[in-house]
Design a protein around this motif. Sequence first.
Motif, PDB file in Angstrom:
ATOM      1  N   SER A 177      42.810  59.925  57.354  1.00  0.00           N
ATOM      2  CA  SER A 177      41.924  60.476  56.497  1.00  0.00           C
ATOM      3  C   SER A 177      41.839  60.276  55.032  1.00  0.00           C
ATOM      4  CB  SER A 177      41.923  62.205  56.823  1.00  0.00           C
ATOM      5  OG  SER A 177      41.568  62.432  58.021  1.00  0.00           O
ATOM      6  N   ARG A 178      43.191  60.338  54.584  1.00  0.00           N
ATOM      7  CA  ARG A 178      43.524  60.179  53.083  1.00  0.00           C
ATOM      8  C   ARG A 178      43.111  58.924  52.633  1.00  0.00           C
ATOM      9  NH1 ARG A 178      49.414  61.330  52.909  1.00  0.00           N
ATOM     10  NH2 ARG A 178      48.844  63.111  54.056  1.00  0.00           N
ATOM     11  N   ASN A 214      39.188  59.155  52.728  1.00  0.00           N
ATOM     12  CA  ASN A 214      38.558  59.909  51.377  1.00  0.00           C
ATOM     13  C   ASN A 214      38.640  59.083  50.171  1.00  0.00           C
ATOM     14  OD1 ASN A 214      37.617  62.202  53.003  1.00  0.00           O
ATOM     15  ND2 ASN A 214      39.748  62.776  52.845  1.00  0.00           N
ATOM     16  N   PHE A 231      35.931  56.421  50.088  1.00  0.00           N
ATOM     17  CA  PHE A 231      34.463  57.128  49.552  1.00  0.00           C
ATOM     18  C   PHE A 231      34.559  57.569  48.271  1.00  0.00           C
ATOM     19  CE2 PHE A 231      33.697  58.129  54.295  1.00  0.00           C
ATOM     20  CZ  PHE A 231      32.280  57.937  54.128  1.00  0.00           C
ATOM     21  N   LYS A 232      35.825  57.795  47.743  1.00  0.00           N
ATOM     22  CA  LYS A 232      35.925  58.569  46.062  1.00  0.00           C
ATOM     23  C   LYS A 232      35.729  57.033  45.441  1.00  0.00           C
ATOM     24  CE  LYS A 232      38.479  62.488  46.786  1.00  0.00           C
ATOM     25  NZ  LYS A 232      39.900  62.983  46.490  1.00  0.00           N
ATOM     26  N   ASP A 267      36.673  68.689  49.103  1.00  0.00           N
ATOM     27  CA  ASP A 267      37.713  67.457  49.035  1.00  0.00           C
ATOM     28  C   ASP A 267      38.921  68.095  49.772  1.00  0.00           C
ATOM     29  OD1 ASP A 267      38.839  65.089  49.018  1.00  0.00           O
ATOM     30  OD2 ASP A 267      39.298  65.267  46.828  1.00  0.00           O
ATOM     31  N   GLU A 292      36.404  67.550  53.755  1.00  0.00           N
ATOM     32  CA  GLU A 292      37.192  66.567  52.877  1.00  0.00           C
ATOM     33  C   GLU A 292      36.119  65.715  52.053  1.00  0.00           C
ATOM     34  OE1 GLU A 292      39.475  64.183  55.711  1.00  0.00           O
ATOM     35  OE2 GLU A 292      40.214  66.117  56.477  1.00  0.00           O
ATOM     36  N   PHE A 293      36.341  64.909  51.055  1.00  0.00           N
ATOM     37  CA  PHE A 293      35.393  64.039  50.557  1.00  0.00           C
ATOM     38  C   PHE A 293      34.555  63.432  51.360  1.00  0.00           C
ATOM     39  CE2 PHE A 293      33.565  60.963  47.593  1.00  0.00           C
ATOM     40  CZ  PHE A 293      33.579  61.478  46.553  1.00  0.00           C
ATOM     41  N   ARG A 294      34.822  62.787  52.206  1.00  0.00           N
ATOM     42  CA  ARG A 294      33.989  61.913  53.212  1.00  0.00           C
ATOM     43  C   ARG A 294      32.902  62.894  53.864  1.00  0.00           C
ATOM     44  NH1 ARG A 294      37.752  61.218  58.776  1.00  0.00           N
ATOM     45  NH2 ARG A 294      38.831  63.082  58.233  1.00  0.00           N
ATOM     46  N   LYS A 348      30.423  63.689  51.152  1.00  0.00           N
ATOM     47  CA  LYS A 348      29.528  62.518  50.832  1.00  0.00           C
ATOM     48  C   LYS A 348      28.566  62.245  52.060  1.00  0.00           C
ATOM     49  CE  LYS A 348      28.743  59.151  48.243  1.00  0.00           C
ATOM     50  NZ  LYS A 348      28.405  59.123  46.813  1.00  0.00           N
TER      51      LYS A 348
END
Lengths: 542, 542
Positions: free
Chosen positions: A329-330, A333, A336-337, B17, B379-381, B384
Motif C-alpha cells: 500500500s505504501r 500511495n 499515485f503521489k 492519505d 489513503e492517497f490512492r 485519487k
Amino acid sequence: MAKPLPKVKIIPLGGLDEIGKNMTVVESRGELFIIDSGLIFPEDEMLGIDIVIPDISFLKKNKERIRGILLTHGHEDHIGALPYVLREVNVPVYGTRLTMGLVEYKLKEHGLKNVKLNVIATGESLMIGKSKVEFIAVNHSIPDASAIAIHTDAGIVFHSGDFKIDHTPIIGKKGVLLMMCESTNVAREGYSMSERTVGATFDDIFMSTKSRIIVATFASNVHRIQQIVNAASKFKRKVCVSGRSMVNVVRVAQELGYLKIPKNCLIDIKDVNKYPDNKIAIITTGSQGEAMSALSRLSSASHRQLELKPKDTVIISATPIPGNEKSVSRVVNALFKKGVNVIYDELADIHVSGHACKEELKFMHALIKPKFFMPVHGEFRHLKLHAQLASEMGMKDKNIFMGHNGAVLEFNRNGGRFLPNVQAGKILVDGLGVGDVGNIVLRDRKHLSEDGLIVIVMTMSKETGLIVSGPDIVSRGFVYVRESEKLMDEAKRNVKRVLDNCEKNNITDWTTIKTQVRESISSYLYEKTKRNPMILPIIMEI
Amino acid sequence: MAKPLPKVKIIPLGGLDEIGKNMTVVESRGELFIIDSGLIFPEDEMLGIDIVIPDISFLKKNKERIRGILLTHGHEDHIGALPYVLREVNVPVYGTRLTMGLVEYKLKEHGLKNVKLNVIATGESLMIGKSKVEFIAVNHSIPDASAIAIHTDAGIVFHSGDFKIDHTPIIGKKGVLLMMCESTNVAREGYSMSERTVGATFDDIFMSTKSRIIVATFASNVHRIQQIVNAASKFKRKVCVSGRSMVNVVRVAQELGYLKIPKNCLIDIKDVNKYPDNKIAIITTGSQGEAMSALSRLSSASHRQLELKPKDTVIISATPIPGNEKSVSRVVNALFKKGVNVIYDELADIHVSGHACKEELKFMHALIKPKFFMPVHGEFRHLKLHAQLASEMGMKDKNIFMGHNGAVLEFNRNGGRFLPNVQAGKILVDGLGVGDVGNIVLRDRKHLSEDGLIVIVMTMSKETGLIVSGPDIVSRGFVYVRESEKLMDEAKRNVKRVLDNCEKNNITDWTTIKTQVRESISSYLYEKTKRNPMILPIIMEI
C-alpha cells in the motif's frame, strides 16, 4: 517367521504449519533423500533477523546416509536454505535445468564451491542410491517445476512440489503408496485462473497506453516475465530490466532458453531515455513493497538510473504475500503521489496464483489415487482443510496423516504410524550469524524496541564500598531527553536514595544493589510514564 | 465596491492519505466546527507506540472560536482521540444517541468530567453558533451513523461520514456547495453486500451446527451482534458475551435500545456450562487477532472463564484490517490445532464491509450533486481514484479538490482555492506520554530492535586523564553472550587499543574518545558479524 514388509519413513523438517522453508526427508533402505531445502522470511517479532532456515541437526547426525537433495523448483522457499545446508552436509543436488541454473548462481553468491550439481530432465528417471527417482513436469509460476516420485521397495512416494493444473495435466502414477501434496490454496474454491488471463490484461493495457509502462513482478515468475516481453514486442516496445534479482533471473532463464526475448528487444537501462515513452517497457522487482527494491526506489525517487515521469503507467503484477499488505500500500500511495497511473490487483486482473485451488487438488487426488496421504506446504489450517478434502473424496481417515515438522512417519503397504520425533525447528540467520540469535536475544530486542533503554552507571570504591562517581543515567529510545530533564533528574535522585539505603543496611553485594536500583527505577518510571524501558544498572569498581 | 462573497474554509487535520484519525475543521463566519476526532493505530515502525492522534496545535491556537465537535458515528477512527482533544480544548460535543453513549463511556474511562455532551437525533437540525447543523441518517456498520450538513452563508457543506447505501437511501440535499465523501472502498467494483447476506449465512450455520458456536466480531458492529442474537434466539440458543469492549458496547447499545435481546436470552459467562452445547452461542472480541483479546486467549487456553472444546464452532465474522492478516492467521491456525471447526472469511460469507463501493459512491454523487467535491477518509490512492470517479461522473476537474492534512481550502459560490497550510500531523501516544516520543526516540528504538546494544563503560581519573577502571562491555539483544565470549573479549581488547592510542596522542576530550571507541567497535563487530548494534560508550570521572 515371515519376512517383515518393506518400509519407508517420511521426516518433514520444514514446510508444515507454515508456508516456507520446505524440506522433507524420505528414508528408504537406510538411505536418505531430501526433497527441497527452502527458507522462510522472518515473522514481525523476529526483530533484526534476515532469513529463517530449517534446523538440520537430524541431517548432520545422519550425514553419511544422505544420497542427495532433490529440488522440485527454483523458488526461495524451496532452494533458499541450500547454501547453509550444503555447508553442513555437502551432498549431491538434483533438479531440472532452470532450477539448477538458479542454484548455481546462488551458490556462487555464497562462495560455495565443490558441490555436485546434477541436471535432470522432467520425464526422465535415474537411480540415486538404491532407488529410482523420477522428476515429473508440473505447471507452476516458474518453468521447469516438477513433482518427484521416489520408487522405494515399499512403494512409490509421490511429492507434488508446488503446482497448478493449467494446460498440461500431470500424467497419472500407478500404485502410489504415499502422496504428499501442497495445500497453499486449498481454501480457494474452484480453479486457479490461467496465466493467459494475465496475458490478455497486459495486451489491453499495452494497447491503450501511450506512456512508458513499468511492470513489477516476482523475479522468479519467468512465465509472467515472458508475458510482459510478449506484450512489449507485440506493441513494439523495447524492454529494459531493473533490480538485481530480476536481472539475474532474466539472464539465467534466457541463457537456458526458458525465456524467449526477440533480438534487439532488450535494451540497457541507461539507454531508456533514447526511445520515445510509448516504445519503452521496464520490468522491475519490488511487487511486495520491499524497502530496497527497484520499485520502492523509483517511488521515492532514489533509483540511481531511472526516474518516474507523471503519466508513466506502473503495473504491480502480484498480490501481496500475507504480511506485506501495508508495505505494498505504501508503495502504491507513493506512486499515485508522483502522478503516476498505477494498476494494482484491486483494479485489474494482473496476477494469478501459481498454486492449485480446491477443484485442482481434487483432480490431483483423483489422478494419483494414493493409498496414503499427507498434506504439506501450508499453514495448519491449510493442512487440516486439505485432510478434510481427502476425506470428502472418500479416503479413509486412518490413511490420512497430519504430519508436523520433526515427525517421523513410517509406512508399509498396510499402514502408517508415527515414530518418536526428531529435532526440527527454526534457525535464525542474522548477518553472518546462523543460529546465534535465540529467544533471549529476541526478547531483549523486543523489550528495547517497545520502550527503549535506561543505563545507570556508577563507580564504587573497592576499599570502602562507597559510590565514588555517578550514578549517571543515559537513556535511548525512552523519551526525548531534552524535554524530560526533570524526570531524569528525579530518577537520578531515586537511584541515590536506593544506594544510600543499601549503604545504611550494609548491603554491598552488587547483584542485590543492582536489583534494588532496577526495581525502584522501573516502578518510578512506570508510575510517571506507564512505560517499561529496559533498565541496565552497571557498577564499576576502582 | 461589491460586498465580498460569503466564504467557508475547510481544514482537514486528519483522515486524508490514511484511514483513521479523522478530523476536519469547517470554518464559517469566524466560527470553527470540528467534524470527528478519531485515532489511528500505529504503523509497524512506530515501535512501542499505543495509539496515534491528530496534531491539534491549530485547535489550541483557535480555542475561542470552536463552537463544537460534531461526531458522525461511534467508531474509534472517529471518536478515539476525543479524550486527548477535550483535555486541550474543552468544547461541546454533538452526536447521535448511540455515539454519545459510547463517548460517555470512553470519557469516564479517561476520568474526564465537565464535558458538555449533546445528543442529537438524525433528521433534526439545530443552531450551533451562527450555523444550522443537520445530522442525516446513513447506513454503516454501527447504528446511528450520520452524515453532517452545515448550513453556512456560503452554502451547505456536506460531510458523508462513513456510509454504505443499503436499504435506506440518503435523502438528497439541495444546493450543496461542497461535499466531502468517504473513499474507503472506491477501488471495489459494484455494490457492497447487504448485511442480510451475513444473517442468512448465520442462519445456515446455526441450523446445521450441534456444538457450541462462538462468533468473534468487532465490538462496535452492533448490527452484526444483532444478527448473531437473532440467529441464536431463532435456534433457541442462549447468548453470552465475552471481552471487555464487547461487554461494554452490548451494554450501552442495549440500554439505549439499539440492540434488541429477547428476555432470558443473555446469560452470564459463568453459567455457560449449565446448558447443553447446542444451546450456547458466545459473542467475543478478537476478530483481528489482537493478542490480548478474548478469542486469542481462548485459542491459547488462557481465557479465565471459558475453555474451548474440540468440535466447538468458531466463526470469525470480519475480514482482517490491512496489517492484521498475519495475526488473524495465527489465531485461525491455533484454533484449528485445538480441533475446533473454524469458519473464517475465505470459507463463507460471514462478513460484509460497512463502506460504500464504487457504484454506491456514484449514487451518492448523483444524489447530492455538489458544486465542489473533496474526497476524504482514504489513503492517497483512494482519494485519487475517488477524484477520478467524480471526474468521470461529469464534474469539472477545477471543482474537485485533493486535500491533505493541514491544507486550508477556502470556498465561495464561485470557486475554491488553497490558502497557506496550518500545522497538522501525527501525535504519538505511548503510555501516559502524548507527543513526547518523536523521530529520534523511534529511530533509537528501531536501531535497538534490529541488532541490539553494546554499552562500553570506563572510569577516568580527573587528575591524570587515565582510565582507572574498565573498559567493561555489556550487551543486550546482540548475540547470545555465553556463546560469544571470544568476540566480546576481542572487542574489549579493541577498546583498550583505542584508549591507549588516545593517551599516546594526548586526546583527552571525551567526545573524541567516545567517537573513536564507537567507530572502532562498530566496524570490528560489523566485520565479524555483519550486524550494527547501537554502541553506547560511557565515561565516568572520579
